[in-house]
Design an enzyme around this catalytic site. Structure first.
Site, PDB file in Angstrom:
ATOM      1  N   CYS A 143       0.863  -1.178   0.000  1.00 23.88           N
ATOM      2  CA  CYS A 143       0.000   0.000   0.000  1.00 23.88           C
ATOM      3  C   CYS A 143       0.909   1.240   0.000  1.00 23.88           C
ATOM      4  O   CYS A 143       1.820   1.341   0.832  1.00 23.88           O
ATOM      5  CB  CYS A 143      -0.895  -0.008   1.231  1.00 23.88           C
ATOM      6  SG  CYS A 143      -1.821   1.538   1.446  1.00 23.88           S
ATOM      7  N   ASP A 171      -0.176  -5.826   0.163  1.00 26.33           N
ATOM      8  CA  ASP A 171      -1.400  -6.195  -0.540  1.00 26.33           C
ATOM      9  C   ASP A 171      -1.130  -7.476  -1.319  1.00 26.33           C
ATOM     10  O   ASP A 171       0.008  -7.753  -1.702  1.00 26.33           O
ATOM     11  CB  ASP A 171      -1.808  -5.080  -1.506  1.00 26.33           C
ATOM     12  CG  ASP A 171      -2.331  -3.848  -0.782  1.00 26.33           C
ATOM     13  OD1 ASP A 171      -2.979  -3.998   0.257  1.00 26.33           O
ATOM     14  OD2 ASP A 171      -2.072  -2.734  -1.270  1.00 26.33           O
TER      15      ASP A 171
END
Ligand SMILES: [Ca+2]
Ligand SMILES: [Ca+2]
Ligand SMILES: [Ca+2]
Ligand SMILES: [Ca+2]
Ligand SMILES: [Ca+2]
Ligand SMILES: [Ca+2]
Ligand SMILES: [Ca+2]
Ligand SMILES: [Ca+2]
Ligand SMILES: [Ca+2]
Ligand SMILES: [Ca+2]
Ligand SMILES: [Ca+2]
Ligand SMILES: [Ca+2]
Ligand SMILES: [Ca+2]
Ligand SMILES: [Ca+2]
Ligand SMILES: [Ca+2]
Ligand SMILES: [Ca+2]
Lengths: 162, 162, 162, 162, 162, 162, 162, 162, 162, 162
Positions: I53, I60
């Site tokens: 992120c 992620d």
């Protein structure tokens, strides 16, 4: 109290109705579509449908999938449940049940589009899945109905009777 | 007693027929479509089909998925079961079984549309899935048949032979 | 050419046998266990079993799961297939088929342990799954057999008849 | 560079080995267990096993599930892959492959416990799943081995040959 | 004609019985266990059970899983179906239905072991699954019953109300 | 503000910590068990674990399943997440990661029981699933640990590398 | 009108209760066990549980699986639903919710055995599943409780956060 | 004896052929389409395909899904199996295998339509699925081929490498 | 040695590259399409994608599904893997990752058609699935791209965050 | 710091907002589309939606699937989560929730295309799934919207209320 709230409560209080297990389309009630300027879909999933074989009087079972595009009126879901209950001791062939449900809902709501798919449990190793649809004549949904019928169930689910 | 009730009971009582395991399309019986003004689908799921390999005489097994749009006559499901039984000791190649079933049902019902999909168990690690369809010539279903054939099985199911 | 190779080829060449669809346990053949000093399991999965109802003569279908711990002899799988074929036109109740298969395999192999689980397709909405097991008397497998029976199917699979 | 790093790299660089597709247990290499004071499990899932039928020379396929409790030595996974490759053109019966793999790994690692479960693809409609296990004699794992064997596969997976 | 064949045909011809949808355990019939010297399991899967809520009279639905070890008598499956039908318009709580079915089958067959597991559809977002079992007092199955009860449903299936 | 609320908020505000992707067990924090008189299980499911191969420095991925029975202290889940992050650029073998995680959590919480199961994605077609468990010496959980280890993964999940 | 019918109707009519979304165990009501001489299981599946994080006040969600062996009193399912509703705007940690539910139901029913398993949705990639159980001290269910705890979740379900 | 029976038996007896594991399209044999006036689909599912990486010589594995619309000739399935075997020790890239299989079958049968979809197991975490199709130039199937290509795999299956 | 073999080996030997975890499209390499006269699809399944992120720097995860129709050049799969690795410590929003991957592959290969679908794990209970596609301007694939975009994900997969 | 980073952090810091559980579309925030020249899809999966029945005030639950094609502005996912939270104690009918969400997002982002599909848990055995979509008038997406509506849910998922 809105129109819909009254309809809803009338069904909620109407528990006597639930004890009537013979086919009765007058159980169906409607409320007004709050979004009449938008074409949109509402689907009902009902895996608890049961009726009787009209010849042997033995029970039949189906999962019903009903989709429609509302016009002015929409069917109230609790009344729909009571209507489904009314098939419980009613004898009818699979395809007649599905046609009848479609006819009753068209009659009730005058929708732009409606389809009813029944997936029955097997008898004699064969299961029967009738599918009926309808598009309001004179609207673009009349053509959509034929296109959806044309593309119906191109990729059937796997069935193994267990 | 309606026409359909008689057909149904004739099959129910006709248990001798069930003991005849050689191919016999005359077992098929029809009843009258109660909704002739509506085009709709009826599907039969039959995961219990078995026949013999015409060369080795070893058993073959298939799940059949049959969908049709009725015109005037509809096939009675118990007679359909007996008809399927009649393949039990009958030797035929996979694709011939499926073509034959399609031909017999077209001949029997003169439907607007019909399709037959057989999904056979593997032999030698390969499984074979014939698919035949038909649209009544001169109707809009003739074109639908080609479109459904064109879009057949675009998203095949996963097979791992277990 | 070993004993097993001969057995195998005898079955491979014995295609006439495949055309005999009446119950015949003499079709079963064995070969010698190459690992007699080790207790181990061999499982057969056979989802293609079919026989007839002894009363209505209508077909029944089952998936068979057979597990055993070999002693000196092991069943040859191609002969096992032919043996299963021999039930094709044979009438027997579900639980009798499963008991008979267990008895025949015990008789044939004299195994340390054996179990047979049949999972039949539904008739009248009910499916029946008999389970039979056996541990050679006087060995530790006698006690194992009772323990496996005691723990049989504690967590049954979901069945919905579709 | 540690012992294990050298083993690993030897296999990584040993691509010629990969072209040898005949059974060779000498391909197996070990590294030292870094946690010798703890009993714990390591499982290998290998759904890409293939060998040949020793009679017809046709390919067989299996998913292997191997679990063990290490003592001092552990099998290096890249060498294990090469060892599995060495069955590719090797002819052997299902149960002999599984016994052989168990024997080779026991010989290689001298583990506290080991089990090998092979789930083969069907031939003639029947699939065969041998299961072999081992507990080091004189340790508590000897008794565990028998208990695991006793509880083997009580809840068999569903098989439908598709 | 054997005892069992007569029982079976009596049920087959007894179609009137199917039209009686109020609880009636006298519908249950038995036949003789052909393998009385072997302890083995028979399971019935019945995903088509329906009864009524005793207070609201609305329909309830369940999948029933019934396993038993027969002694001298076994329940005939067609009579079992008619017995299940007899709950159709009968009002009873979930746990009472399951206890009643267990009691009736114990009374009928005097089995060595029996268990009944009902998995009902949710009401108010909650689904209820009663499980009752029984081992014949004075036999080893009395202890098995408690052990099976003790290990009941240790690994519950995932439920998401869809 | 309770002890736990402070721990929780410390982690929530400690976003810098998230940018540190090298192994750091000091990230782990605990809070007090509010139910110290009851033995109960808490499980963490974490399908987002990733580390590096210590030799090739290529990424590895695993789903972790961690279950424990708390004594006085319990691991705070947000700190656990940060601890897992700290493996992201850390090189370690599969079985060493799992042993290390078990050791760190035992050290941190001094639990009654703990187990860690890692299910890694395949490399070279083989996937590796280490499983480590622990029962506090001198408690009844020491014996439970061995029993759970003895029954570990008796019914392995199906793996097909897709 | 029986005791149970009154309880049931009191809940049905008590719709105001549904609008109270703060934790209130006094909502729970019981009815009398009609089968007090038999030990049997009743399970509630409730995939619609929601509460708040006590620190961030963000919603949490869980599927609850509750199994118990009743003694004299049983929890009425509609009151159980209202009790679950009372967690909706209530802040509590996952493991405290599950302990609290167990405590409340033990307090309410004084059952022979009870277990509560909560499977929460992931936060920060981690999902947490507490499991609490109880056997009535001085009965055989005290020992069963420890045995079930010892065997809890040996074969965890696959989680992938999608 | 028909043409097809001879082809079939030639393959059945030709077990030597099975031992040849290098690419050989001359193994393919055809028989005559018995339904040349109908356009219909035949699909082969073959989850047992294996070849070698042309660079590392390590094995690759794929599930093949082949669908075609026959013209005058159809491929005999046993010869197709032997043809697939001939890739076993043959080195070729994934997409070249799939193009080659398509080319060989087009060359062999001159079909109206044909498609070949290979779904390979992952290497380095990535799996590769080539898809090739063909419509006979100058027929309506030429346009269908492009339309099927345009709609290929719009709804890809979930892959998680386990 | 062909062009492709050289590319492949360059990546195989380039293990240093794997240790670079910051975004680097220059890692991508191509080889020549051996079938330039045929329009066909190649799909890459990659369930091991991870990035950071850009704001919180927390990891992620996504499954990537990439399909394309090659023109002259095709992306080499091992270089594609290294390219995916280069996102490991790179901060970017979900939709920017997917757009960037599409842009890089279009730039690299100049394909006729390409699509990239990323299915990310949930954050805050919401998962995000961007989908980007492209058809080469001036070819028929430009129109196909819009049609595929128009029909994208009409039947979304079920997500429950577990 | 970019516009988007600020929006994101504003939501991250805005934890007070999370405690407001009444419908508030002003919670929604946007950031700028970084790829305005490309038409592409972004989908949100949100299986944690809950609201109240406007009549009984009992909780309703749904999985939401939202797909859109951005124009200039895109909805920030953390603000979307807070917006969903704002339905928690808000009473509204299923189809009104879905229409309202669609209206709010159209109002917020002025997207080229948007659709919202809600799949609610059953009440009275019936589950309701409204689907609303929108294409920006005067763009090609207006026609796409009608085509997607026309093809909506042609292959409904299986529902069994468990
Ligand atoms: Ca089957
Ligand atoms: Ca089923
Ligand atoms: Ca096969
Ligand atoms: Ca496979
Ligand atoms: Ca049936
Ligand atoms: Ca099924
Ligand atoms: Ca087979
Ligand atoms: Ca299968
Ligand atoms: Ca859910
Ligand atoms: Ca479900
Ligand atoms: Ca791999
Ligand atoms: Ca998989
Ligand atoms: Ca999942
Ligand atoms: Ca899921
Ligand atoms: Ca995953
Ligand atoms: Ca059902």
């Amino acid at each position: 109290m809105t129109d819909r709230q009254k309809d809803h409560l009338q069904s909620l209080g109407n528990n006597k109705a639930a004890s009537i297990f013979d086919y009765d389309p007058s159980l169906l009630e409607t409320f007004e579509n709050a979004h009449p300027d938008r074409d949109y879909f509402v689907k009902f999933n009902y895996p608890e449908f049961t009726s009787l074989c009209p010849i042997t009087h033995q029970p039949d079972y189906a999962s019903l999938y009903i989709s429609y595009v509302p016009a002015q009126r929409m069917v109230e879901s609790k009344s729909l449940k009571l209507y489904f209950f009314s098939f419980r001791n009613h004898g009818d062939f699979h395809e007649d049940c599905i046609n009848k449900i479609a006819d009753d809902l068209i009659q009730l709501m005058d929708p732009k589009y409606l389809e009813v798919w029944g997936k029955f449990l097997p008898r004699g190793g064969i299961s029967i899945d009738p599918y009926v649809n309808y598009g309001k004549p004179g609207t673009r949904w009349e053509q959509v109905a034929f296109e959806r019928l044309s593309h119906h169930d191109l990729y059937p689910e796997k069935i193994d009777n267990r």
